[in-house]
Each structure stands twice: as structure tokens, then as C-alpha cells.
Design a protein around this motif. Structure first.
Motif: not given
Lengths: 318, 321
Positions: A46-51, A202-210
């Protein structure tokens, strides 16, 4: 996304938390500790997608959120250990981390109290007009509290740029969520007709995409978005004092989730050998811990300052 | 340690004797659920405001609920139900309704949980007319005050120090001879003494008793009075219990602004139970609870501070005549 970098961030949180759990066993952690182990992919994704200008609001299981938000691991560790140089001067401890510089808008130990605060930050973000959102994490237990519905209802009516990330680990302390609710978090927010998505937490890529999609919707004026991240605590809810709680969840359930550990899931997609990375991160955490333990205690005179500007002015601390 | 905790005994006894008693909590002990049934031992989500409102509804129609809010800090999430609803029904209905309801909450004591988990709000709660605010100072007092609370017709908040449930609880000073029901609004003589009086509540009962032991080694016999309830406050009882014409030290973890013990000090002076120059208040600092142990030093009145107040001051209290 850079999966290797995300893996490193998750590993840092994992080893950071495990190191603190060992400290707790030795009586070195004042108060309680709510380890984030097992849920690392949610914070990192999630926080990888944050500004960086966007505020994030957390709750008592905040160490992983803080590290993923960019807070100094050294200062966070010192805070949790009650040592000099802590992020909040030793006043917050494990459950109440806040860091203005990294836009971590506090962590509360009162369940669901963070949700309206985040909606306030979202309203401010919209008024600021820079196209930013506000983010908030909660557990699935928070959806038992009335404040959650008040907040979601207002946020929807006002179309606030608010991303709610519900870390659905199925337990509320030692009470199974299904014992005390009739619908899952996904069904609950769906019933409010809020835009939402359920994701493998538990899937960091799926979370990041969402999170990337949900934040884009928030910023574009589509109103509040909810991500329900299905995940699980690898260790336990919390430890108070020197002893971990006795096991309280079914062994089969624990084993099933352990096989889908977020680090294992990510490692399976990384072609390179991770042995040296593990050694490197472990050495970093060890160094942080040694420095923190050597740091001494905060100045007791600071205990009575900072209650209010007025009290400081007139010296009314005692 | 084979002794069972007096609180657990009092609660089992009440559930056995009162078929109309229910328990609301986010956590339920398996053995109690097995014994009394899941319909009475109700597992709840984290929803204090709704839980307290429901407990009120149950109480109004003739049942009684024990609401274990865990930390009293979480009771603040139900403040409307507590202040505007629970506490007002008897008065507003001109006695048509009563609210037999017991709220248990943990205060603070050696846990380092911080500002959103650690509170000693008996002064705050005693400002709400209609509530009984019980503050046990020993393990037997928890049992005794819970017994009374679970038979009481009006809402009672029992504020319990986590120290009374720590693994070492059985080693705490125990001024109460048994865990039999204790009356509300009646202070207890926790220790006899002839040289001065320490008036205490909750954790400061423990600290005052520990201080009295150390003062005895200096040849000073301190009488210790345990208030037991902050509301009702036993003003006249305490005035009659203090050692006549000797100093009185009122010891409170709360800060002195608008505190129960400040109220009591006024009454003691006003009634002539103690001379103005013989009254001392030892109170907590007006700051939220910090987590780091180093920051806690000196914030709360402990046995050390009480002993120092008696013997180390330039004009020792015991020599003031």
C-alpha cells in the motif's frame, strides 16, 4: 514495481519485529507489543503506492506501517524500547507512533479511532486542491465499531479522497471475528455500496496493484475506496510483559497461513538467491538494536513538558 | 499460588445466584461460557458505545449486566451512554426505572501502556451524578466491592488497578480481612496508627501501606484510611477516622485540580478534623501517561515519596503540633 526492493522492505519489518519480540521476552520492551509479522505485504504494498505528501493514519499494530512510511528504523526501535532518541521521546511507546516528517499521522490504541481522523485529513487534502488522498489502516475488528460506519458514510456522502485499508486477519485479539459479526469486511463495505476490492494481503504485488488503482480513483474524485486485504498474524495479537500468549488459534489454520507467508510468496517470484540479502538486513537490524540498547534512557525532566503550550509557559507540569 | 482471586470468586457467585445476570465483553473465558452459557456470557465486537447502550436496555427491563470494558480507557468510547443515558434514568423517570449495571475497567499500574490505555478517572467519573465509583485498593476489596456492585440497584463503575491482578497480586498488602461485601460510601481503616493519617484510594492504598511499614521502622505509626469509593465519598467518616490533632496526608494518583482528595481536604479543614497547616496533598503530575520507564519516575506518589514527605521535609509533618 521493484519486487526485490519490496522484498527487502518486508524482510526489514519481519526481522525488526522478531528482534523486538526477543527483546520483549527479556523484559526490554516497556508495555505491550503488537507484532506486524505475517502482514508485511500489506504495509509495503500500500505505502509503495502512496505519494510522499499523502498522510497515512495507523493504529496500535503500527511498526510495519511506520517503517514502510519511511520512518527511521533506529528512532522507531528506540521509541519502542523506551530509549533516548525515540521517535516520540519515549512518550508514545509501541502503540502510538507518529512522525510528521514522514506524514505518519499518528497511531491510536483505541480501535477505529483512526478512521475519522483520516477522513479529516482527506477532507483537508481535497481543500488543499493538490490532488492528494489520505490513507488509513485498520484491522477487521474496527468494523465492529460504530465510528467506522459514521466515517464511511460521511466520506461517501462527501466523496472524500480516502483510502481505507482493512487488514482482515480474522481475529480480534483472542476472539475470532466470525464469532462476533454476521458479514465479512468485504460484505460489510459492499453493503454500504462503497467501491472496494478484496485482495490477497500476503501477495505484495497484488496489494500494490490494488492500492495504485484505489489511490488513482481517490485522487480523481471518485470518493472513498476500501481495500480488504486478507492476511494473518504469523505470531500473535500482542505480548504484554515477558511471556508470549499461549496459542489461541487452531493449529491447522496457523499452518495453512504459514505456508503462504508473504516473504515466501514474494521470494518464489525472485530469481536471485536471497541469502546474502538476509544476512545484510539482519546485520542492519542487529546494529540498530545494539545502538538502541546502548542509548540510555530519556531525560526524566521531559516527562512533564509538552502537555500543552500553556502548561509549559507557566511550568505547571507538577 | 493456590488462592483463587477474590474477583473471580465474587463473579462466579453472582452468576450462580442471579439467573438474570449477563456478561458483555469482547473476550469471554471458555470455562465461564461452558458453565453459564453463551447466551449469558456474550461475546461482543469492539463496540463499547453499543455494548453499554444494550446493557442499559437490559437493565431497564429488569435484568442486570456486568460490562467488562477491559481498559477503562475504552469506556470513553461510550461516554454518551454513560453520562447522558445510564446515569440519568432513575432521576429523569422520577424513580420509575433503575439501572442495575456494573462496569469493570482497568486503570493503570506498572504496565507502561501509555496515554490511551492508562487512566485513573475516578475524579472525572465522580462528577457524574447517579454513578457509584468504586476504587478497590486490595485484592479482597475488589471482591468485596464487586459483591456489593453486583447486588446494587444503580449503575456502578469499578475501577481496578492492574496491580491487583498481576501474577504477584497475593503478595500485596491486604487490609481487608475478607472479600465479603463492602458497603459503598464507607471508608475503611486499612492500618491503625497514632502519629499521622494517610488517606488513600486505589493504588495509593498499596503505596501508603508500604510507606507505613517503612515509617514504622523510623518509629512513626501512620494510620491508613482507604476511601474504597470515590462516589459516594465518605467525607464525615474520614473526618471521624483521622488521628485527632495530627497531620493528614492525602495521597492521590490523579492531579489535584478538582480531585476527590482536594474535596476531602476542604471538608477535613472545614469541619475542624485537621488544622489547615497539618494538611498535605501528594498527587500525580498533570500529564498523560508516558511509556518509557524513565519518564515515569516521580510522576506518581509512591511509597518513597510518601515516606519522604513525612520524614525528610525541613519541617517534618510529624513534628508539627
Amino acid at each position: 514495481m521493484d519486487l526485490l526492493s519490496a522484498y527487502r522492505d518486508m524482510l526489514t519489518i519481519r526481522l525488526f519485529e522478531e528482534s523486538l519480540l526477543r527483546c520483549a521476552d527479556q523484559g526490554l520492551v516497556p508495555g505491550t507489543i503488537h507484532p506486524y509479522t505475517g502482514q508485511e505485504a500489506v504495509a509495503v504494498g500500500v505505502l509503495g503506492a502512496r505519494h510522499p505528501a499523502e498522510w497515512v493514519v495507523s493504529f496500535y499494530r503500527c511498526h510495519g506501517h511506520a517503517l514502510a512510511a519511511g520512518c527511521s528504523p533506529e528512532r522507531v526501535m528506540r521509541e519502542i524500547l523506551g530509549r533516548r532518541g525515540g521517535l516520540c521521546g519515549g512518550k508514545s511507546g509501541s502503540m502510538h507512533l507518529a512522525d510528521r516528517a514522514n506524514r505518519l499521522l499518528g497511531s491510536t490504541s483505541i480501535v477505529a479511532a483512526q478512521l475519522p481522523v483520516a477522513a479529516g485529513a482527506a477532507m483537508a487534502a481535497r481543500l488543499d486542491g493538490a490532488g492528494h488522498a489520505a490513507l488509513v489502516f485498520c484491522g477487521d475488528g474496527a468494523l465492529g465499531a460504530g465510528g467506522a460506519y459514521e466515517t464511511l458514510s460521511i466520506a461517501a456522502a462527501q466523496r472524500l479522497p480516502l483510502l481505507v485499508v482493512c487488514e482482515d486477519n480474522g481475529w480480534q485479539d483472542q476472539t475470532a471475528s466470525e464469532w462476533v459479526r454476521h458479514l465479512s469486511p468485504t460484505e460489510l463495505v459492499g453493503g454500504l455500496n462503497l467501491p472496494h476490492v478484496q485482495v490477497d494481503g500476503n501477495d505484495v504485488e497484488a496489494v500494490r496493484d490494488a492500492a495504485t488503482d484505489a489511490l488513482a480513483a481517490c485522487r480523481a474524485g471518485a470518493g472513498p475506496q476500501v481495500i480488504v486485504a486478507r492476511t494473518y498474524l504469523r505470531d500473535f495479537h500482542a505480548q504484554l510483559g515477558e511471556h508470549p500468549p499461549p496459542p489461541y488459534r487452531p493449529e491447522q489454520e496457523r499452518r495453512r497461513w504459514a505456508a503462504r507467508d508473504p516473504l515466501t510468496v514474494a521470494a518464489g517470484r525472485i530469481p536471485t538467491d536471497l541469502t546474502s540479502l538476509h544476512a545484510e538486513v539482519a546485520a542492519e537490524i542487529d546494529a540498530l538494536l545494539l545502538a538502541a540498547l546502548a542509548a540510555g534512557e530519556p531525560d526524566p525532566a521531559t516527562a512533564t513538558t509538552g502537555v500543552s503550550v500553556t502548561a509549559d509557559l507557566i511550568g505547571a507540569g507538577r | 499460588m493456590s488462592r483463587r482471586h477474590p474477583a473471580g470468586e465474587a463473579i462466579r457467585e453472582a452468576f450462580t445466584e442471579q439467573p438474570t445476570l449477563s456478561h458483555f465483553s469482547t473476550y469471554q473465558q471458555e470455562d465461564l461460557v461452558a458453565q453459564y452459557g453463551a447466551d449469558r456470557m456474550v461475546r461482543m465486537p469492539i463496540a463499547e458505545n453499543a455494548m453499554l447502550g444494550m446493557a442499559l436496555g437490559m437493565a431497564l427491563v429488569g435484568r442486570r449486566v456486568l460490562f467488562s470494558v477491559n481498559r477503562v480507557a475504552f469506556l470513553f468510547s461510550a461516554f454518551d451512554q454513560l453520562v447522558n443515558q445510564v446515569a440519568t434514568w432513575r432521576y429523569m423517570s422520577d424513580g420509575q426505572f433503575s439501572v442495575p449495571l456494573v462496569i469493570r475497567g482497568l486503570t493503570r499500574g506498572g504496565e507502561h501502556l501509555g496515554a490511551q490505555h492508562e487512566h485513573v478517572p475516578y475524579g472525572l467519573l465522580s462528577q457524574i451524578p447517579g454513578l457509584v465509583v468504586a476504587v478497590p485498593g486490595s485484592p479482597n476489596a475488589v471482591g468485596g466491592l464487586l459483591r456489593t456492585a453486583l447486588g446494587h440497584p444503580d449503575p456502578v463503575v469499578v475501577l481496578e488497578s492492574p496491580r491487583l491482578f498481576a501474577p504477584t497480586w497475593a503478595e500485596l498488602p491486604e487490609p481487608e480481612p475478607s472479600a465479603a461485601a463492602l458497603p459503598f460510601g464507607v471508608a475503611g481503616l486499612a492500618r491503625p496508627g497514632t502519629d499521622l493519617t494517610l488517606v488513600a484510594i486505589g493504588n495509593t492504598v498499596i503505596e501508603s501501606l508500604l510507606a507505613a511499614r517503612r515509617l514504622a521502622e523510623h518509629g512513626i505509626q501512620a494510620r491508613v484510611v482507604d476511601l474504597r469509593t470515590a462516589a459516594p465519598l465518605d467525607r464525615d467518616g474520614v473526618a471521624a477516622m483521622v488521628v485527632p490533632d495530627r497531620p493528614v496526608i492525602l495521597v492521590d494518583e490523579q492531579s489535584r485540580s478538582g480531585s476527590v482528595l482536594t474535596d476531602l481536604a476542604y471538608h477535613l479543614v472545614r469541619t475542624g478534623a485537621v488544622r489547615p497547616e497539618h494538611v498535605e496533598l501528594l498527587t500525580g503530575a498533570p500529564v498523560p501517561a508516558p511509556v518509557s520507564a524513565a519518564l515515569l519516575d516521580g510522576l506518581l506518589p509512591d511509597a518513597e515519596r510518601i515516606v519522604r514527605a513525612v520524614i525528610d521535609t525541613p519541617a517534618p509533618l510529624t513534628q508539627r503540633r
